[in-house]
Scaffold this active site. Structure first.
Site, PDB file in Angstrom:
ATOM      1  N   ASP A 140      52.877  32.942  88.010  1.00 12.07           N
ATOM      2  CA  ASP A 140      51.554  33.557  87.925  1.00 12.07           C
ATOM      3  C   ASP A 140      50.630  33.057  89.040  1.00 12.07           C
ATOM      4  OD1 ASP A 140      52.419  34.871  85.715  1.00 12.07           O
ATOM      5  OD2 ASP A 140      51.119  33.859  84.279  1.00 12.07           O
ATOM      6  N   PRO A 141      49.736  33.906  89.551  1.00 13.39           N
ATOM      7  CA  PRO A 141      48.863  33.525  90.671  1.00 13.39           C
ATOM      8  C   PRO A 141      48.059  32.250  90.439  1.00 13.39           C
ATOM      9  CG  PRO A 141      48.732  35.880  90.289  1.00 13.39           C
ATOM     10  CD  PRO A 141      49.551  35.325  89.169  1.00 13.39           C
TER      11      PRO A 141
END
Length: 289
Positions: free
Chosen positions: A38-39
């Site tokens: 995930d970012p």
């Protein structure tokens, strides 16, 4: 250039952003990541380049380890520090109750990923859908395995713990589920992926510091359960040319419980990554051309 970079992904970057940076830095097109991170999560992101991209599926299907900090008493729209506070509570928990709640999740469980996860539904990333204010009903459930949860620090309102789990586990969802077990709410303060398969954060390299010398060669890539096969000249000729090669004719052959093999010539040069299909040794990634 064939192998794996053990990248320490920074926050704010997608896995595809990292792939793009590697392509640009080394001027190579065949680049792929071994599982989306995930970012807003920091940590280990193995990046395959060249012929190692053919091994990404083998490397994706590995356990992961994380260090997480969670805070009780607040529920946010994104289940982490980036969202708006939706609910609050004032409960204080004991470490024994928290430990008991954590242990109840160890083993095989069913999990519903967060709307802010990176999985795709209908070809779209959930977090991208959520950021547009849209919602997806009936997000597909998934079966996951929590190997262990070890408490590092606990204050009654916050907790830091290490978790080892199967691929596809969403820790922000685990955080909220642990809180529900305690009849409370919580959000994830931060998350660091400390391990992905055999790739450890202690050996990872930042994008700004990465160099060709940091490339882990195909020969040095560790894949759990892999076995080595040495072929003589005639066997190698048959294998390279796609002719039938049966394992029972290989000297000192040992079956791999994961059906993955490294093929070497008599000079101990790595030729291929292979598996066995219909009692024949079949190439997955040919490395000698």
């Amino acid at each position: 250039m064939n192998g794996i970079f053990n990248i320490l992904k920074p926050t704010g970057m997608t896995s595809h952003d990292v792939v793009y940076e590697i392509r640009k830095k080394f001027n190579i097109q065949k680049v792929g990541h071994t599982g989306t991170l995930d970012p807003n999560v920091v940590g280990v992101l193995p990046i395959a380049v060249g012929k190692a991209t053919k091994l990404t599926q083998m490397l994706i299907d590995k356990d992961k380890s994380y260090r997480c900090m969670m805070t009780f008493g607040k529920q946010t729209s994104t289940s982490d520090t980036y969202g708006e506070v939706m609910n609050i509570s004032d409960k204080i928990h004991s470490v024994s109750d928290f430990d008991k709640a954590c242990k109840s999740f160890v083993g095989e469980i069913i999990q519903v990923p967060s709307m802010y996860s990176a999985i795709k539904v209908g070809g779209r990333r959930l977090y991208k859908i959520a950021r547009k204010g849209e919602k997806i009903e009936n997000i597909p459930k998934r079966k996951i395995v929590i190997n262990s949860i070890n408490i590092i620090e606990f204050t009654g309102k916050t907790a830091i713990f290490d978790v080892s789990c199967s691929k596809g586990t969403y820790i922000r969802t685990l955080v909220e589920d642990i809180a529900k077990k305690l009849d409370d709410i919580a959000y994830m303060n931060y998350l660091i992926r400390t391990k992905s398969g055999s790739f450890d954060i202690e050996d990872s390299v930042t994008l700004s510091d990465i160099d060709e010398k940091d490339l882990i060669s195909m020969d040095d890539i560790y894949i759990d359960g892999i076995k080595n096969i040495i072929l003589d000249e005639k066997q190698l000729y048959r294998f390279i040319n796609g002719l039938d090669l049966n394992p029972q004719y290989i000297k000192n052959f040992e079956y791999s419980n994961k059906n993955i093999y490294k093929i070497y010539d008599e000079k101990n040069k790595l030729v291929s990554i292979a598996n066995i299909q219909d009692n024949k040794i079949k190439n997955i990634a040919m490395l000698n051309n």
